[in-house]
Write a protein that holds these residues in place. Structure first.
Motif, mmCIF file in Angstrom:
data_model
loop_
_atom_site.group_PDB
_atom_site.id
_atom_site.type_symbol
_atom_site.label_atom_id
_atom_site.label_comp_id
_atom_site.label_asym_id
_atom_site.label_seq_id
_atom_site.Cartn_x
_atom_site.Cartn_y
_atom_site.Cartn_z
ATOM 1 N N LEU A 11 0.856 -1.187 0.000
ATOM 2 C CA LEU A 11 0.000 0.000 0.000
ATOM 3 C C LEU A 11 0.892 1.237 0.000
ATOM 4 O O LEU A 11 1.958 1.229 0.610
ATOM 5 C CB LEU A 11 -0.884 0.008 1.256
ATOM 6 C CG LEU A 11 -1.738 -1.250 1.479
ATOM 7 C CD1 LEU A 11 -2.303 -1.269 2.885
ATOM 8 C CD2 LEU A 11 -2.863 -1.326 0.463
ATOM 9 N N GLU A 12 0.454 2.277 -0.685
ATOM 10 C CA GLU A 12 1.253 3.510 -0.740
ATOM 11 C C GLU A 12 0.422 4.714 -0.317
ATOM 12 O O GLU A 12 -0.739 4.840 -0.707
ATOM 13 C CB GLU A 12 1.783 3.733 -2.166
ATOM 14 C CG GLU A 12 2.751 2.657 -2.615
ATOM 15 C CD GLU A 12 3.438 3.006 -3.940
ATOM 16 O OE1 GLU A 12 3.248 4.130 -4.456
ATOM 17 O OE2 GLU A 12 4.166 2.124 -4.448
ATOM 18 N N TYR A 13 1.034 5.561 0.486
ATOM 19 C CA TYR A 13 0.353 6.754 0.987
ATOM 20 C C TYR A 13 1.278 7.968 0.861
ATOM 21 O O TYR A 13 2.396 7.937 1.374
ATOM 22 C CB TYR A 13 -0.006 6.585 2.472
ATOM 23 C CG TYR A 13 -0.815 5.351 2.780
ATOM 24 C CD1 TYR A 13 -2.207 5.365 2.697
ATOM 25 C CD2 TYR A 13 -0.184 4.160 3.159
ATOM 26 C CE1 TYR A 13 -2.956 4.231 2.986
ATOM 27 C CE2 TYR A 13 -0.930 3.025 3.456
ATOM 28 C CZ TYR A 13 -2.309 3.057 3.367
ATOM 29 O OH TYR A 13 -3.041 1.939 3.650
ATOM 30 N N PRO A 14 0.826 9.024 0.176
ATOM 31 C CA PRO A 14 1.622 10.260 0.160
ATOM 32 C C PRO A 14 1.558 10.923 1.535
ATOM 33 O O PRO A 14 0.496 10.963 2.157
ATOM 34 C CB PRO A 14 0.948 11.124 -0.905
ATOM 35 C CG PRO A 14 -0.381 10.510 -1.166
ATOM 36 C CD PRO A 14 -0.398 9.129 -0.610
ATOM 37 N N VAL A 15 2.695 11.397 2.006
ATOM 38 C CA VAL A 15 2.770 12.026 3.330
ATOM 39 C C VAL A 15 3.471 13.368 3.188
ATOM 40 O O VAL A 15 4.557 13.442 2.608
ATOM 41 C CB VAL A 15 3.570 11.139 4.308
ATOM 42 C CG1 VAL A 15 3.574 11.752 5.698
ATOM 43 C CG2 VAL A 15 2.997 9.727 4.364
ATOM 44 N N SER A 89 8.996 10.526 -4.271
ATOM 45 C CA SER A 89 8.512 10.482 -5.641
ATOM 46 C C SER A 89 9.439 11.309 -6.523
ATOM 47 O O SER A 89 9.702 12.472 -6.237
ATOM 48 C CB SER A 89 7.092 11.045 -5.716
ATOM 49 O OG SER A 89 6.786 11.386 -7.055
ATOM 50 N N GLU A 90 9.936 10.688 -7.592
ATOM 51 C CA GLU A 90 10.820 11.387 -8.531
ATOM 52 C C GLU A 90 10.095 12.579 -9.156
ATOM 53 O O GLU A 90 10.676 13.640 -9.358
ATOM 54 C CB GLU A 90 11.247 10.436 -9.665
ATOM 55 C CG GLU A 90 12.045 9.226 -9.211
ATOM 56 C CD GLU A 90 13.448 9.584 -8.740
ATOM 57 O OE1 GLU A 90 14.105 10.398 -9.421
ATOM 58 O OE2 GLU A 90 13.870 9.080 -7.687
ATOM 59 N N VAL A 91 8.826 12.370 -9.448
ATOM 60 C CA VAL A 91 8.049 13.374 -10.178
ATOM 61 C C VAL A 91 7.647 14.550 -9.298
ATOM 62 O O VAL A 91 7.976 15.698 -9.589
ATOM 63 C CB VAL A 91 6.769 12.728 -10.784
ATOM 64 C CG1 VAL A 91 6.035 13.724 -11.662
ATOM 65 C CG2 VAL A 91 7.131 11.485 -11.581
ATOM 66 N N THR A 92 6.962 14.250 -8.197
ATOM 67 C CA THR A 92 6.397 15.323 -7.373
ATOM 68 C C THR A 92 7.301 15.693 -6.194
ATOM 69 O O THR A 92 7.046 16.663 -5.499
ATOM 70 C CB THR A 92 5.030 14.896 -6.800
ATOM 71 O OG1 THR A 92 5.250 13.737 -5.962
ATOM 72 C CG2 THR A 92 4.058 14.532 -7.906
ATOM 73 N N ASN A 93 8.328 14.878 -5.956
ATOM 74 C CA ASN A 93 9.239 15.074 -4.831
ATOM 75 C C ASN A 93 8.551 14.890 -3.483
ATOM 76 O O ASN A 93 9.094 15.265 -2.440
ATOM 77 C CB ASN A 93 9.922 16.447 -4.898
ATOM 78 C CG ASN A 93 11.210 16.473 -4.087
ATOM 79 O OD1 ASN A 93 11.931 15.473 -4.017
ATOM 80 N ND2 ASN A 93 11.496 17.588 -3.456
ATOM 81 N N GLU A 94 7.334 14.311 -3.487
ATOM 82 C CA GLU A 94 6.684 14.132 -2.194
ATOM 83 C C GLU A 94 7.158 12.826 -1.536
ATOM 84 O O GLU A 94 7.685 11.928 -2.178
ATOM 85 C CB GLU A 94 5.153 14.195 -2.296
ATOM 86 C CG GLU A 94 4.496 13.041 -2.994
ATOM 87 C CD GLU A 94 2.983 13.254 -3.165
ATOM 88 O OE1 GLU A 94 2.386 14.050 -2.430
ATOM 89 O OE2 GLU A 94 2.419 12.603 -4.044
ATOM 90 N N THR A 95 6.989 12.798 -0.236
ATOM 91 C CA THR A 95 7.354 11.622 0.537
ATOM 92 C C THR A 95 6.228 10.596 0.433
ATOM 93 O O THR A 95 5.059 10.947 0.577
ATOM 94 C CB THR A 95 7.563 12.024 2.022
ATOM 95 O OG1 THR A 95 8.550 13.059 2.070
ATOM 96 C CG2 THR A 95 8.030 10.843 2.848
ATOM 97 N N ILE A 96 6.587 9.349 0.162
ATOM 98 C CA ILE A 96 5.597 8.272 0.057
ATOM 99 C C ILE A 96 5.878 7.239 1.145
ATOM 100 O O ILE A 96 7.010 6.766 1.278
ATOM 101 C CB ILE A 96 5.677 7.536 -1.307
ATOM 102 C CG1 ILE A 96 5.686 8.512 -2.474
ATOM 103 C CG2 ILE A 96 4.553 6.499 -1.426
ATOM 104 C CD1 ILE A 96 4.359 9.079 -2.862
ATOM 105 N N LEU A 97 4.857 6.910 1.937
ATOM 106 C CA LEU A 97 4.967 5.805 2.890
ATOM 107 C C LEU A 97 4.482 4.550 2.189
ATOM 108 O O LEU A 97 3.351 4.499 1.702
ATOM 109 C CB LEU A 97 4.113 6.071 4.134
ATOM 110 C CG LEU A 97 3.910 4.866 5.065
ATOM 111 C CD1 LEU A 97 5.235 4.349 5.623
ATOM 112 C CD2 LEU A 97 2.954 5.228 6.195
#
Length: 129
Positions: A11-15, A89-97
């Motif tokens: 499961l993946e969650y943007p944090v 994330s390479e694209v958005t640079n957001e942290t993904i859990l």
């Protein structure tokens, strides 16, 4: 009697927070107690998690600060574990859990919902909702 092979699911969650802060919530008793269990203790590489008076223990299999922690429930099969991994994330640079866990095929939907609920609590604590 053979044990049915349980299946790994992811499961993946943007944090919205830094990997350093997120890791504290995933790998320390104080952090885990904020969202994962009512009470959390760590002794000799083994976490004790309490929910409503019942206790489960999980050993730390491996960990790398700010990247991942992998745990195995003491009562689970040797090749099973659950893991919290932090990716960017390479694209958005957001942290993904990224949560990895094992379940029977017919239980994956229910287990995923449980993780969704838990992680929502985590995001709430971090202030990322």
């Amino acid at each position: 009697m053979s044990m049915t092979k349980r299946i790994q699911y992811t499961l993946e969650y943007p944090v919205r927070c830094s990997p350093g802060i997120l890791y504290e919530f995933l790998a320390t008793p104080a952090g885990l107690q904020e969202w994962f269990a009512d009470k959390v203790d760590l002794r000799d590489n083994v976490f004790s998690f309490s929910w409503n008076g019942s206790e489960e223990k999980a050993v730390i299999v491996e960990q790398k600060p700010e990247e991942y922690i992998r745990l195995r429930w003491l009562n689970s099969q040797k090749d099973e574990y659950f893991e919290f991994r932090i990716q960017k994330s390479e694209v958005t640079n957001e942290t993904i859990l990224v949560v990895k866990d094992f379940a029977d095929k017919k239980e994956i939907a229910d287990q995923s919902q449980l993780w969704d609920y838990q992680v929502k609590e985590l995001l709430h604590r971090i202030g990322s909702l």
